[in-house]
Design a protein around this motif. Sequence first.
Motif, PDB file in Angstrom:
ATOM      1  N   TYR A 104     -49.327  43.550  59.849  1.00  0.00           N
ATOM      2  CA  TYR A 104     -48.719  42.389  60.171  1.00  0.00           C
ATOM      3  C   TYR A 104     -49.360  41.190  59.838  1.00  0.00           C
ATOM      4  N   ASN A 106     -49.182  36.877  60.191  1.00  0.00           N
ATOM      5  CA  ASN A 106     -48.781  35.745  60.633  1.00  0.00           C
ATOM      6  C   ASN A 106     -48.611  34.694  59.501  1.00  0.00           C
ATOM      7  N   ALA A 112     -41.809  31.094  60.599  1.00  0.00           N
ATOM      8  CA  ALA A 112     -41.073  31.144  61.814  1.00  0.00           C
ATOM      9  C   ALA A 112     -39.829  30.361  61.606  1.00  0.00           C
ATOM     10  N   ASP A 116     -35.890  33.102  62.235  1.00  0.00           N
ATOM     11  CA  ASP A 116     -35.536  32.891  63.581  1.00  0.00           C
ATOM     12  C   ASP A 116     -36.585  32.714  64.690  1.00  0.00           C
ATOM     13  N   LYS A 118     -39.707  33.694  64.695  1.00  0.00           N
ATOM     14  CA  LYS A 118     -40.571  34.711  64.619  1.00  0.00           C
ATOM     15  C   LYS A 118     -41.751  34.432  63.556  1.00  0.00           C
ATOM     16  N   SER A 119     -42.932  34.470  63.881  1.00  0.00           N
ATOM     17  CA  SER A 119     -44.066  33.960  62.897  1.00  0.00           C
ATOM     18  C   SER A 119     -44.733  35.015  62.298  1.00  0.00           C
ATOM     19  N   TRP A 120     -44.492  36.274  63.097  1.00  0.00           N
ATOM     20  CA  TRP A 120     -45.018  37.526  62.535  1.00  0.00           C
ATOM     21  C   TRP A 120     -44.285  38.328  61.662  1.00  0.00           C
ATOM     22  N   ALA A 263     -41.628  40.132  70.611  1.00  0.00           N
ATOM     23  CA  ALA A 263     -40.702  39.059  70.393  1.00  0.00           C
ATOM     24  C   ALA A 263     -40.995  38.284  69.426  1.00  0.00           C
ATOM     25  N   GLU A 264     -42.163  38.396  68.993  1.00  0.00           N
ATOM     26  CA  GLU A 264     -42.799  37.165  67.971  1.00  0.00           C
ATOM     27  C   GLU A 264     -42.832  37.893  66.384  1.00  0.00           C
ATOM     28  N   VAL A 265     -42.375  39.186  66.267  1.00  0.00           N
ATOM     29  CA  VAL A 265     -42.380  40.052  64.989  1.00  0.00           C
ATOM     30  C   VAL A 265     -40.857  40.255  64.373  1.00  0.00           C
ATOM     31  N   ALA A 266     -40.899  39.918  63.120  1.00  0.00           N
ATOM     32  CA  ALA A 266     -39.595  40.438  62.423  1.00  0.00           C
ATOM     33  C   ALA A 266     -40.077  41.453  61.781  1.00  0.00           C
TER      34      ALA A 266
END
Length: 278
Positions: A104, A106, A112, A116, A118-120, A263-266
């Motif tokens: 992962y 960041n 982000a 959309d 998502k920063s990760w 929710a923060e991961v693409a």
Amino acid sequence: MKTMYRRAAVAVLGGALLCSTAACGSEPAEAELTPVAAVQRAADKNEKLTSMAYTMSGKVPGEGDVEAEASMSLKPLAMRMTMRMEVEGEREEMEIRLTSDGLYLNGGEEAAAEMDGKSWLKFPVGALAEKGGENPLGGMAGQADQNPAAEAGSLTAAEDLKKVGDETIDGVGTAHYSGTLPFDEVRAALAEKPAAARENTEKTLKRYEDMGVDKLTMDMWIDQDDRTKQFRVRGASDKGPLDLTIKFAGYNKPVEIKAPPAAEVADLEEMMKESAAG
């Protein structure tokens, strides 16, 4: 985004370097060992290493200055690193986490804005290579899920390996060893190694060669418990100098690393599937 991928590759390489040189143990060292015996003993003790904390600083060809702090577990494999690099004249910071299900990154506000909110970004380690696709992290991602302990003895292949002297680092007494490793000599020394060790070392040499490096100068500072307190690797290439120093702050302490909130991961793999379907 490509810049972020390159920075991640540097970080994984850093993890690979320290795994291959760190050693742990509590048995008292002998009064004096030959340079080859001292380095080999440290390499052998690496097999017992389960976790560590370290800092990394220096220069990487094509990337410039880098600083990082990290903690890593080898059993099971996991890593967390905060990294700072100078990119196009600006100092940038990023976090990397490696867990059992992926790598992962960041990318902060820049990432982000492209994903959309998502920063990760999640890379499924090994998945892209298995499917024959191009891995944006290059060959270094393949090292992320391996323990290159067998590579720790590479310094013993240096014909000019010597003890430089006794030095104190952060209040710890160490013996300083140094040697030069042309890659053809490293490969020649691999003939007597197990197949797995040969394969891992070849992968590492290939990564350096991709940077334009064909010879390394290695320095190891080993304490009285046969632990590597500090490690430095240097080389030259047409992309600039390689000069990384890794300093170890702790061994075999509990390390808990969790994946970022979903929710923060693409997920890169899912993004590729959607792109192909579109």
